[in-house]
Every structure is written in structure tokens, then in C-alpha cells.
Design a protein around this motif. Structure first.
Motif, PDB file in Angstrom:
ATOM      1  N   ASP A  23     -50.650 -46.794 -68.494  1.00  0.00           N
ATOM      2  CA  ASP A  23     -51.084 -47.118 -66.932  1.00  0.00           C
ATOM      3  C   ASP A  23     -50.421 -48.697 -66.848  1.00  0.00           C
ATOM      4  O   ASP A  23     -50.886 -48.682 -65.351  1.00  0.00           O
ATOM      5  N   ALA A  24     -49.162 -48.682 -67.236  1.00  0.00           N
ATOM      6  CA  ALA A  24     -48.917 -50.147 -66.750  1.00  0.00           C
ATOM      7  C   ALA A  24     -47.459 -49.471 -66.883  1.00  0.00           C
ATOM      8  O   ALA A  24     -47.130 -50.231 -67.346  1.00  0.00           O
ATOM      9  N   PRO A  25     -46.650 -48.833 -65.790  1.00  0.00           N
ATOM     10  CA  PRO A  25     -45.704 -48.444 -65.862  1.00  0.00           C
ATOM     11  C   PRO A  25     -44.558 -49.943 -65.565  1.00  0.00           C
ATOM     12  O   PRO A  25     -45.087 -50.559 -65.082  1.00  0.00           O
ATOM     13  N   ALA A  26     -43.192 -49.957 -66.009  1.00  0.00           N
ATOM     14  CA  ALA A  26     -42.863 -51.016 -66.429  1.00  0.00           C
ATOM     15  C   ALA A  26     -41.646 -51.445 -65.166  1.00  0.00           C
ATOM     16  O   ALA A  26     -40.981 -51.555 -64.592  1.00  0.00           O
ATOM     17  N   SER A  27     -41.556 -49.800 -64.543  1.00  0.00           N
ATOM     18  CA  SER A  27     -40.292 -49.494 -63.565  1.00  0.00           C
ATOM     19  C   SER A  27     -40.974 -48.389 -62.607  1.00  0.00           C
ATOM     20  O   SER A  27     -41.984 -47.818 -62.823  1.00  0.00           O
ATOM     21  N   ARG A  28     -40.085 -48.332 -61.618  1.00  0.00           N
ATOM     22  CA  ARG A  28     -41.062 -47.464 -60.684  1.00  0.00           C
ATOM     23  C   ARG A  28     -40.070 -46.176 -61.259  1.00  0.00           C
ATOM     24  O   ARG A  28     -40.496 -45.177 -61.283  1.00  0.00           O
ATOM     25  N   ALA A  31     -43.010 -45.151 -63.064  1.00  0.00           N
ATOM     26  CA  ALA A  31     -44.590 -44.695 -62.743  1.00  0.00           C
ATOM     27  C   ALA A  31     -44.351 -43.295 -61.669  1.00  0.00           C
ATOM     28  O   ALA A  31     -45.331 -42.275 -62.109  1.00  0.00           O
ATOM     29  N   GLN A  35     -46.407 -40.177 -62.822  1.00  0.00           N
ATOM     30  CA  GLN A  35     -47.472 -39.120 -61.522  1.00  0.00           C
ATOM     31  C   GLN A  35     -46.740 -37.864 -61.842  1.00  0.00           C
ATOM     32  O   GLN A  35     -47.508 -37.154 -61.590  1.00  0.00           O
ATOM     33  N   PRO A 225     -47.491 -38.464 -45.727  1.00  0.00           N
ATOM     34  CA  PRO A 225     -48.051 -38.291 -46.875  1.00  0.00           C
ATOM     35  C   PRO A 225     -49.509 -37.959 -47.280  1.00  0.00           C
ATOM     36  O   PRO A 225     -49.857 -37.182 -48.072  1.00  0.00           O
ATOM     37  N   LEU A 306     -52.211 -32.737 -55.859  1.00  0.00           N
ATOM     38  CA  LEU A 306     -51.471 -33.627 -55.100  1.00  0.00           C
ATOM     39  C   LEU A 306     -51.973 -34.852 -55.481  1.00  0.00           C
ATOM     40  O   LEU A 306     -51.619 -35.387 -54.299  1.00  0.00           O
ATOM     41  N   ASP A 307     -53.357 -34.531 -55.412  1.00  0.00           N
ATOM     42  CA  ASP A 307     -54.031 -35.816 -54.850  1.00  0.00           C
ATOM     43  C   ASP A 307     -54.229 -37.062 -56.195  1.00  0.00           C
ATOM     44  O   ASP A 307     -54.249 -36.507 -57.059  1.00  0.00           O
ATOM     45  N   PRO A 308     -53.180 -37.720 -56.044  1.00  0.00           N
ATOM     46  CA  PRO A 308     -53.316 -38.975 -57.491  1.00  0.00           C
ATOM     47  C   PRO A 308     -54.669 -39.042 -57.472  1.00  0.00           C
ATOM     48  O   PRO A 308     -54.847 -40.097 -58.765  1.00  0.00           O
ATOM     49  N   LYS A 309     -55.665 -39.532 -56.831  1.00  0.00           N
ATOM     50  CA  LYS A 309     -56.796 -39.909 -56.841  1.00  0.00           C
ATOM     51  C   LYS A 309     -57.867 -38.894 -57.971  1.00  0.00           C
ATOM     52  O   LYS A 309     -58.008 -39.281 -59.217  1.00  0.00           O
ATOM     53  N   GLN A 312     -56.380 -39.363 -61.971  1.00  0.00           N
ATOM     54  CA  GLN A 312     -56.065 -39.727 -63.352  1.00  0.00           C
ATOM     55  C   GLN A 312     -57.949 -40.133 -63.780  1.00  0.00           C
ATOM     56  O   GLN A 312     -58.413 -40.576 -64.382  1.00  0.00           O
TER      57      GLN A 312
END
Lengths: 313, 276
Positions: A23-28, A31, A35, A225, A306-309, A312
Motif C-alpha cells: 500500500d506504499a509503492p516505492a516507484s511509479r 504503483a 494497480q 481517464p 476500471l474504477d480504482p476506488k 481497493q
């Protein structure tokens, strides 16, 4: 998968899984991987959507490995073996009126179907999205002109417009694709415009305007988007219709030309024998049905994915 | 004391000495919405002057045009006339990228001001990319640190943040281009009271640290008293009074409307509402 060494001090879970659900990715890149993984989990959990995904994925595999999967050449004729029933040795789904193996023709026909679906799916929605978002974001006379154009295209009966177009530029698979694309984009423009109108005055759009971003930057980076998920859902739901339109054009003799193993053209050829040798028309009909169903099932589940909301919670 | 001509022409601008080194000066600003017979004038002949490093508050009830003034200043509303000067130079209706590096804005509702599909990282790095900054990673991390968020928050989506955290991200975004003037449009009204205090303290710290000039719109007089040096009171699109914060604290405003507003801010007053 278990061989990946755990370099960080991540407690429990195997390395890759923990890395993917961090839940705390280190890079793009990390991340993005997280996802994607969460989207995959969401797809996997939704059984019907996953079934749809499997059907489409199989279609892609079948098209890719058609020469390996087919038992004969799709156009190889053998008049001594015409109209054999399904299950006859060597002909799983029977043969047609020229003694061609229906199974092999269906396998090769998946390439044509995928070509049509692929090209239409990447042209019509993108064009519709562009027109709709530009119209919605700029408003004023641009909106008026573009949307009246959309109205005109929407007012044409789809198949009739495609027919007229094919008649004008000649029959063939390419003209069928162009004709379908031409008639398929207006609904996307409508959807995209409606979505754009709801977000164009949002504070986050104002914020990026204040940063000095140009119109196209805002439309592509910020408005697309938010329109994309409804467009993608609509595309997958439309896919069935596109396959059917292509099949319809083939059925009318205006799409793929013989001897190409296009599914709609195969049904057309089989209708002469539909009472006595039902399988000639029924087998390609079944193929169209399964693929259309696959797209519909996938489309139904895609909105959630497709909805990141939602992916998660 | 040198008195500039422009200050003399503007009866409602502050005092002559502040107008002389004004960072942001608004002269006779009118803002209109709609066209033809539906044309509505939301802001009428507003003139204020904000000095370098100052913190200027605009208060008034809902619909008094205070947010519209900010939106005209930053260029979100284009249907205005009058004059808006930044460092003495008038700005045009169309704004350019250089303008973006002078003025940024923090919006009222942190739930609506962050793009729902963009990560914090994208929100913060985008202005840098637009303006061709280098060392983007370092700047993003520093900005997060500046507003009291750790690197852990970098790849989160807005829905994974609380209201206060979102507003911190929005503040960080506004500061990415290193602007000199920050427009704050009721930046705490959508937050609960404890978070309000945190965000206000953050604004105070950042102002000192980055030598910022604030223009803050709010209907909360306590916030203004805490944050601002000077206050303009707006009603029906007009500035009815400009006073300094001491005048407000001492409740010695000149106009009746301001007195009413001050009284109303003290809470329910049976006498005021005339229980009869």
C-alpha cells in the motif's frame, strides 16, 4: 514464483505477492504494477466477467495458433465429402456444401472476426471520444457543429449506411470494417460529451488550467481517464453488435467474399440447407453467439475493475 | 510619504503607502455572468490592494461575489473588466504559463479539487512537467514533506486520503510552481474543526517559509482574524468596507453591514433576531 528472494523487510506473504499488494509503492512502475494486480484480482473475483475474459482470451489464442489448431486447410474442397454431419471421422463439426471442414473454417474465421473487432474497437471509440470530449469541453459553436454532425450520423440506420458505403467503395472485408467504424462512433461521442459536461467545471480541471495546461493536455490527460471506463464498457457491449453487423454484411454478400471463412458469410451459405443440414449454418452461428456472449460478460464486469476506488475496498 | 497617482484615483483601495508597493492590485473590477437580458453582474466595481507578503481576507455571505473575485484574478472567469495588476503590470484576459508561476489557487472542497484517477505523484509532478522543471522526483518528495505528508502518500489515490490529507495535497500542488501569490478559496470550510486548525497553521508556516502573499476568501471571521492582516467585507458584489484586523477584533467597523456580520459571527443572538 516462490523463488523470488524477499529483499525488503516485508513480513509474511511470499515476496511477489507482498510486493504487488503493497500500500506504499516505492516507484511509479511499482504503483502501476500494484494497480494492475488489484484489477486482475477484481476480474478474477467476478466469475461471470472472468468467464467472458476467458472466452475472449481463447479467441485470441485460437486466432494466433489457427494453423496448429485447424485439421485441414480452410478452403480445401472435397466434393465427395460434402455436407457430412458433425462427428463424422476427421470432421468434428461436419462439412459444408463444398466438403470443407467447418471446424477448420471456424478456427481461421476467428482471425477475420478478431480483425474486424480489433480495428473497429480501436478506431470508432477513439474517434467518438475525441469528438465528444472536444465538443463537451469547448462548448459554444464547436459543440453545436460537432454534435449536429453526430445527430446526422445517428439518424442513419446503421446497417443501411454500412450497406450504402460498401456499395459505394466495393464489397470486401476492408470496406465492411470502414463502414462499421463510420456508423459506430456517434454513440461514443454522445457518451463522452455527456461525461465531459459533468466534469469540465470541476475544481481539478480548474486547477490544471491554472497551471497553464493547454486544451488538448486537459482533454487527453484529465477528461479522457474519466470518460474511458464508460466508453470501454460500452465498447465491449457493442462488440457483439459489431460482430453481428459484420456477419450481417457477410450474410448479405457485402462483407467478406467467398471463399473467405467469415462467420456471417458461412451462415449465409448454409441457409440453403438449414432444414436438412442444420449444422452448416448453426456452427458459425454458435461461434458468433459464444464470442458475443464473452464480450457482453466481460463488459458487464469491466466498470468495477476500471474504477480504482472499487478495486481497493 | 510618497503617494502614487493610482492610489489617489481609487478611493476604496487601502492606504496610499500600501498601494505603492502592492503585489496585487485590483481596480474597478466588474465580473459578469450570462449574456443579453440574463446578464448578471456578480462583482461591482471592486478595488483592493494587497501588499507584498501580506495576507488579505475577503469576507461576506454566500453569493456576495467574493469567490468570483478570486476566479477573475486567477483567470478562471474571463468575463470581467477593470484592471488587475500584479507587481504593477496589468494582466490580460488570456493567461500564459508565466502567469501560472506567479499565482496559484487552493480550492474550497478537497473532495472535488483532486482528480479521482490521478495519484498524488501525478497531481504533484504534472505542473513540473508542464513547466519543464528538472529534478521532479526530489521536488515531489520535498513538497510532500513541506505539507506534512510522508513519502508513503506519494502513490495513493485521492480516495485513499482523508479530507485534511487531500487539502494538504492540494496545497502542495499549488506550491509546486513556486508561486508568489496564493489565492485561498475558503480552504478550510469543508474540513472539520480540528483539521481546520492544522491546515491554517500549515498556511501560516508556508507563508513564512516561502514568503507568500495570501488572498483568502472565507465566510468564517475567526479564520480571517487568525490569518489575515487586512480584510475587505463584500455584500451584493461590492466591497462595503476595508479594514485592518485590529478594527475587526475590536468590533469597530464603520458600516452597518459589517457590524451585523460581526454580530452574526458571534453565534445566535436572541436580541439580534428580535424574538418578539
Amino acid at each position: 514464483m516462490t523463488t523470488a528472494p524477499v529483499k525488503s523487510n516485508v513480513p509474511s506473504r511470499s515476496g511477489l505477492k507482498a510486493w504487488l499488494s503493497s500500500d506504499a509503492p516505492a516507484s511509479r512502475g511499482h504503483a502501476r504494477a500494484v494497480q494492475l494486480y488489484l484489477g486482475w484480482l477484481k476480474l478474477y473475483e467476478n466469475k461471470l466477467a472472468f468467464l467472458g475474459f476467458l472466452i475472449i482470451f481463447s479467441l485470441v489464442l485460437i486466432a494466433a495458433f489457427a494453423p496448429l489448431l485447424a485439421t485441414t486447410e480452410p478452403n480445401a474442397q472435397d466434393l465427395s465429402k460434402r455436407l457430412l454431419a458433425p462427428g463424422t471421422s476427421g470432421h468434428l463439426l461436419g462439412t459444408d456444401e463444398l466438403g470443407r471442414d467447418i471446424y477448420s473454417r471456424l478456427v481461421y474465421g476467428s482471425r477475420i472476426t478478431l480483425l474486424i473487432v480489433g480495428i473497429v474497437a480501436f478506431t470508432a471509440p477513439v474517434f467518438g471520444l475525441l469528438i465528444g470530449t472536444v465538443a463537451g469541453y469547448l462548448g459554444g459553436w464547436v459543440d453545436q457543429v460537432l454534435m449536429r454532425l453526430v445527430d446526422i450520423f445517428l439518424a442513419f440506420p446503421r446497417l443501411v449506411l454500412a450497406l450504402a458505403f460498401v456499395a459505394a467503395i466495393g464489397a470486401g472485408i476492408e470496406s465492411a470494417i470502414i463502414a462499421i467504424s463510420l456508423t459506430a462512433w456517434p454513440p461514443y461521442a454522445r457518451i463522452a460529451r455527456a461525461e465531459t459536461l459533468t466534469i469540465r467545471n470541476a475544481d481539478y480541471i480548474s486547477a490544471v488550467r491554472l497551471q497553464g495546461a493547454g486544451i488538448m493536455h486537459i482533454i487527453v490527460g484529465h477528461i479522457w481517464p474519466l470518460c474511458l471506463s464508460s466508453i470501454i464498457v460500452r465498447v465491449t457491449l457493442d462488440m457483439a453488435g459489431i460482430i453481428l453487423t459484420a456477419a450481417g454484411l457477410g450474410f448479405l454478400g457485402l462483407g467478406a467474399q467467398p471463399p473467405e471463412p467469415e462467420w456471417g458469410a458461412m451462415i449465409s451459405a448454409g441457409r440453403k440447407f438449414v432444414l436438412d443440414q442444420w449444422w452448416v449454418a448453426a456452427m458459425p452461428g454458435m461461434a458468433i453467439f459464444i464470442v458475443s456472449l464473452g464480450f457482453n460478460l466481460l463488459g458487464d464486469g469491466l466498470r468495477d475493475i476500471l474504477d480504482p476506488k472499487k478495486s481497493q475496498s | 510619504m510618497p503617494v502614487s497617482d493610482s492610489a489617489l484615483m481609487e478611493p476604496k483601495s487601502l492606504s496610499a503607502e500600501t498601494a505603492a508597493d502592492a503585489r496585487l492590485e485590483i481596480k474597478n473590477l466588474n465580473v459578469y455572468f450570462g449574456e443579453g437580458s440574463e446578464r448578471f453582474q456578480a462583482v461591482k466595481n471592486v478595488s483592493v490592494s494587497v501588499q507584498q507578503g501580506g495576507s488579505f481576507g475577503i469576507v461576506g455571505e454566500s453569493g456576495s461575489g467574493k469567490s468570483t473575485v478570486l476566479r477573475a484574478v486567477c483567470g478562471l472567469v474571463e468575463s470581467w473588466d477593470g484592471e488587475i495588476d500584479i507587481d504593477g503590470a496589468p494582466v490580460s484576459h488570456k493567461r500564459n504559463k508565466a502567469f501560472a508561476r506567479k499565482i496559484q489557487m487552493v480550492f474550497q472542497d478537497p473532495y472535488a479539487s483532486l482528480h479521482p484517477r490521478h495519484t498524488v505523484d501525478r497531481v504533484l509532478s504534472e505542473p513540473l512537467k508542464l513547466h519543464g522543471f528538472d529534478g521532479i522526483d526530489g521536488r515531489v518528495l520535498r513538497a510532500l514533506d513541506d505539507v506534512g505528508l510522508g513519502a508513503d502518500f506519494r502513490f495513493r489515490y485521492p480516495h485513499q486520503l482523508s479530507g485534511g490529507q487531500r487539502q494538504r495535497v492540494a496545497v502542495a500542488r499549488a506550491l509546486m510552481l513556486e508561486p508568489e501569490i496564493l489565492l485561498l478559496d475558503e480552504p478550510t470550510s469543508a474540513l472539520d474543526v480540528s483539521v481546520q486548525a492544522e491546515i491554517l497553521n500549515l498556511f501560516a508556516e508556508l507563508r513564512k517559509e516561502h514568503n507568500l502573499t495570501y488572498v483568502m476568501v472565507t465566510h468564517d471571521l475567526a479564520v480571517v482574524a487568525h490569518m489575515c492582516d487586512e480584510i475587505a467585507v463584500m455584500q451584493f458584489g461590492e466591497v462595503v468596507e476595508v479594514m485592518d484586523v485590529d478594527a475587526m477584533r475590536n468590533s469597530t467597523p464603520k458600516t452597518a453591514y459589517t457590524q451585523e456580520l460581526l454580530k452574526a459571527s458571534m453565534g445566535y443572538d436572541a436580541e439580534f433576531f428580535g424574538d418578539s
